[in-house]
Motif scaffolding. Structure first.
Motif, PDB file in Angstrom:
ATOM      1  N   ARG A 222       0.890  -1.267  -0.147  1.00 44.46           N
ATOM      2  CA  ARG A 222      -0.194   0.334  -0.057  1.00 44.46           C
ATOM      3  C   ARG A 222       1.163   1.021   0.024  1.00 44.46           C
ATOM      4  O   ARG A 222       0.294   2.577  -0.145  1.00 44.46           O
ATOM      5  CB  ARG A 222      -0.733   0.197   1.008  1.00 44.46           C
ATOM      6  N   LEU A 223       1.777   1.393   0.702  1.00 49.27           N
ATOM      7  CA  LEU A 223       3.377   1.887   0.441  1.00 49.27           C
ATOM      8  C   LEU A 223       3.556   2.174  -1.245  1.00 49.27           C
ATOM      9  O   LEU A 223       3.934   1.926  -2.121  1.00 49.27           O
ATOM     10  CB  LEU A 223       4.352   2.094   0.743  1.00 49.27           C
ATOM     11  N   PRO A 224       3.191   3.651  -1.671  1.00 46.67           N
ATOM     12  CA  PRO A 224       3.848   3.528  -2.697  1.00 46.67           C
ATOM     13  C   PRO A 224       5.328   3.393  -3.895  1.00 46.67           C
ATOM     14  O   PRO A 224       5.588   3.052  -4.539  1.00 46.67           O
ATOM     15  CB  PRO A 224       3.368   5.204  -3.659  1.00 46.67           C
ATOM     16  N   ALA A 225       5.983   3.822  -2.419  1.00 49.56           N
ATOM     17  CA  ALA A 225       7.753   3.427  -2.685  1.00 49.56           C
ATOM     18  C   ALA A 225       7.663   1.864  -2.822  1.00 49.56           C
ATOM     19  O   ALA A 225       8.581   1.727  -4.224  1.00 49.56           O
ATOM     20  CB  ALA A 225       8.425   4.794  -1.466  1.00 49.56           C
TER      21      ALA A 225
ATOM     22  N   ARG B  33       5.673  -0.237  -3.428  1.00 55.32           N
ATOM     23  CA  ARG B  33       5.109  -0.335  -4.504  1.00 55.32           C
ATOM     24  C   ARG B  33       5.886  -0.350  -5.986  1.00 55.32           C
ATOM     25  O   ARG B  33       6.242  -1.341  -6.505  1.00 55.32           O
ATOM     26  CB  ARG B  33       3.859  -0.439  -5.140  1.00 55.32           C
ATOM     27  N   LEU B  34       6.408   0.375  -6.189  1.00 56.60           N
ATOM     28  CA  LEU B  34       7.374   0.723  -7.373  1.00 56.60           C
ATOM     29  C   LEU B  34       8.472  -0.339  -7.526  1.00 56.60           C
ATOM     30  O   LEU B  34       9.090  -0.560  -8.053  1.00 56.60           O
ATOM     31  CB  LEU B  34       7.975   1.967  -7.777  1.00 56.60           C
TER      32      LEU B  34
ATOM     33  N   ALA C 132      11.224   2.767   1.838  1.00 59.74           N
ATOM     34  CA  ALA C 132      10.183   2.784   1.426  1.00 59.74           C
ATOM     35  C   ALA C 132       9.604   2.565   2.768  1.00 59.74           C
ATOM     36  O   ALA C 132       8.487   2.513   2.612  1.00 59.74           O
ATOM     37  CB  ALA C 132      10.042   2.077   0.334  1.00 59.74           C
TER      38      ALA C 132
ATOM     39  N   ARG D 159      10.300   8.037 -10.603  1.00 64.23           N
ATOM     40  CA  ARG D 159       8.974   8.213 -10.191  1.00 64.23           C
ATOM     41  C   ARG D 159       9.237   7.546  -8.365  1.00 64.23           C
ATOM     42  O   ARG D 159       8.001   8.196  -7.831  1.00 64.23           O
ATOM     43  CB  ARG D 159       7.935   7.237 -10.122  1.00 64.23           C
ATOM     44  N   LEU D 160      10.288   7.339  -8.357  1.00 66.06           N
ATOM     45  CA  LEU D 160      10.062   6.959  -7.060  1.00 66.06           C
ATOM     46  C   LEU D 160      10.983   8.395  -5.731  1.00 66.06           C
ATOM     47  O   LEU D 160      11.478   8.810  -5.880  1.00 66.06           O
ATOM     48  CB  LEU D 160      11.370   5.753  -6.595  1.00 66.06           C
ATOM     49  N   LYS D 161       9.845   8.303  -4.898  1.00 60.03           N
ATOM     50  CA  LYS D 161      10.140   9.527  -3.294  1.00 60.03           C
ATOM     51  C   LYS D 161      10.060   8.594  -2.715  1.00 60.03           C
ATOM     52  O   LYS D 161       9.575   8.342  -1.792  1.00 60.03           O
ATOM     53  CB  LYS D 161       8.839  10.422  -3.780  1.00 60.03           C
TER      54      LYS D 161
ATOM     55  N   ASN E 223       7.660  11.622  -0.044  1.00 61.75           N
ATOM     56  CA  ASN E 223       7.294  10.472   0.108  1.00 61.75           C
ATOM     57  C   ASN E 223       7.194  10.685   2.087  1.00 61.75           C
ATOM     58  O   ASN E 223       8.497  10.096   2.738  1.00 61.75           O
ATOM     59  CB  ASN E 223       7.675   9.121   0.292  1.00 61.75           C
TER      60      ASN E 223
END
Length: 456
Positions: free
Chosen positions: A11-14, A16-17, A134, A191-193, A437
């Motif tokens: 569920r964490l965007p970072a 997940r990437l 992340a 796209r990783l933050k 993030n």
């Protein structure tokens, strides 16, 4: 006691990437070993040529790993991983195009693989500084187990995909696919933050010595590295002698194929188990699990029935699959984020150096003894010795969960210990932030890929 809810890592965007990039690039990498062996054999008809190409990738990787660790700590590990993905993409695409030509040359392929090996020396140490960035401490065990499961699952499908590509379109397309997977991984990294730890400005020598000092200062770490190197040496003996024994004494090549497939399932099962089973002393349990590798070595030494040998190899590799995510999580928990890439590079260096030594010495020792049995039994005893690290106090202590009702550490969840924070007190400097993030803490890049060996 207050209960804190932590979201699932996916569920964490970072994360997940990272998860998507790692899975895709591993699937691309999994098709290369078979394709490379077939391509070089077709082009040259020489096993020595294949050894030359593999050496061109391995030697610069080993020599430059410590420098890669320094770079991973000094600079943004996300940027390092991104650049190395692009370099490796170009190298693999160049090999693919060379193989698609009418007369592929050995020299261009060797040069491209050397370039890829150099890039991997800088990419591999970044593997531990993006996962920790992340994912918060309490969820890192689950995140590392998820990554390991996805990577091992991708490896299961890689050889089959390689076979389809090689037999239908040619081995060159396998390298083009791997190059494309690196490009996808690089695109996801753009796209990783994540938040990154502030880097101390020192000389190269001082940086190398600081990393080595961190390794030496923890008895659980350096003793475990010795055990991991020993394990990889024993594994090299099995991988060198196993195919011949299976083919000549145990029923044919199909037995070895069954063993390798069982090993892949075992590693996957172990990584899945690591995400669900949280013993009170996880590193101790994982260390003892390494001793299971003695089972298939003994089975080969006494020429046990094929089903017994296959099952023992699956069980041994389950121990490895359990250890890898546990080890990664403990390392992320116990080392300051500013030195994580350097200590990881020393881990990789020791593990990778042991395997070629085993590959070289195993056939020589077997010839000297006139039989494979004594060497396999010796290797089994060596594998059992890996469990000796369990007697080290730090191995029993590190990652240990507290008694029921008390606080727990970041390996298995619960309130975090103060040592997990990037800010160590009122006078601490706030970490530099890359992106926005707010859920990420320490910096760790998980885009490197590895063979199913202990790398830590």
């Amino acid at each position: 006691m207050t209960s804190t809810h932590h979201p699932h890592p996916l569920r964490l965007p970072a994360f997940r990437l990272l998860f998507l990039g790692r899975t895709i690039s591993t699937l691309g990498d999994a098709v290369v070993p078979a394709a490379l062996a077939i391509a070089i054999t077709r082009a040259t008809g020489s096993s020595s040529a294949l050894a030359l190409v593999l050496g061109c990738a391995m030697v610069p990787r080993l020599l430059l790993l410590p420098l890669g660790g320094v770079v991973g700590d000094r600079f943004d590990p996300r940027l390092v991983a991104l650049v190395t993905d692009l370099v490796r993409a170009v190298a693999q695409i160049a090999v693919g195009l060379e193989l698609l030509g009418n007369r592929p040359g050995l020299a261009p392929i060797a040069v491209a693989e050397a370039v890829g090996g150099i890039a991997s020396a800088f990419a591999m140490p970044t593997a531990s500084p993006l996962v920790a960035a992340a994912v918060d401490g309490p969820q890192r065990m689950r995140a590392n187990a998820l990554l390991a499961s996805a990577v091992n699952g991708a490896r299961l499908g890689g050889p089959a995909l390689a076979g389809v590509l090689v037999l239908t379109a040619g081995p060159g397309w396998a390298f083009l696919l791997d190059g494309a997977s690196f490009l996808v991984s690089a695109a996801l990294l753009t796209r990783l933050k994540v938040r990154r730890a502030p880097a101390e400005r020192r000389s190269l020598r001082a940086d190398l010595l600081r990393g080595w000092s961190e390794v030496r200062s923890r008895d659980w770490y350096w003793t475990s590295l010795i055990g991991h190197a020993v394990w990889n040496g024993a594994a090299a003996v099995l991988l060198t002698l196993g195919p011949l024994i299976a083919s000549r004494r145990m029923g044919g090549e199909g037995v070895w194929i069954a063993m390798t497939q069982a090993a892949a399932f075992g590693v996957l099962a172990g990584s899945l188990l690591a995400g669900r089973y949280h013993p009170r002393r996880p590193l101790l349990v994982a260390t003892l699990g390494l001793a299971l590798y003695a089972l298939p070595l003994v089975a080969l030494a006494v020429t046990a029935p094929a089903p017994v040998t296959v099952a023992s190899y699956a069980l041994a590799m389950t121990g490895l699959g359990f250890l890898n995510p546990v080890w990664q999580t403990v390392v992320q928990q116990e080392f300051p984020p500013q030195v994580l890439a350097r200590v990881t590079s020393y881990d990789w260096l020791l593990s990778l150096a042991a395997a070629p030594l085993g590959y070289t010495l195993a056939p020589l020792a077997a010839d000297a003894w006139g039989s494979t049995g004594p060497l396999l039994v010796t290797a089994a005893l060596v594998a059992l010795a890996c469990g000796g690290a369990a007697f080290v106090p730090g191995v029993r202590r590190v990652g240990r969960t507290a008694d029921a009702g008390g606080p727990t550490d970041n390996l298995t969840g619960g309130p975090t210990d103060s040592r997990q924070s990037l800010e160590k007190g009122p006078g601490a400097t706030a970490p530099e932030v890359t992106g926005v993030n707010s859920t990420a803490q320490e910096a760790t890049v998980g885009a490197a890929r590895r063979d199913p060996t202990i790398r830590g």
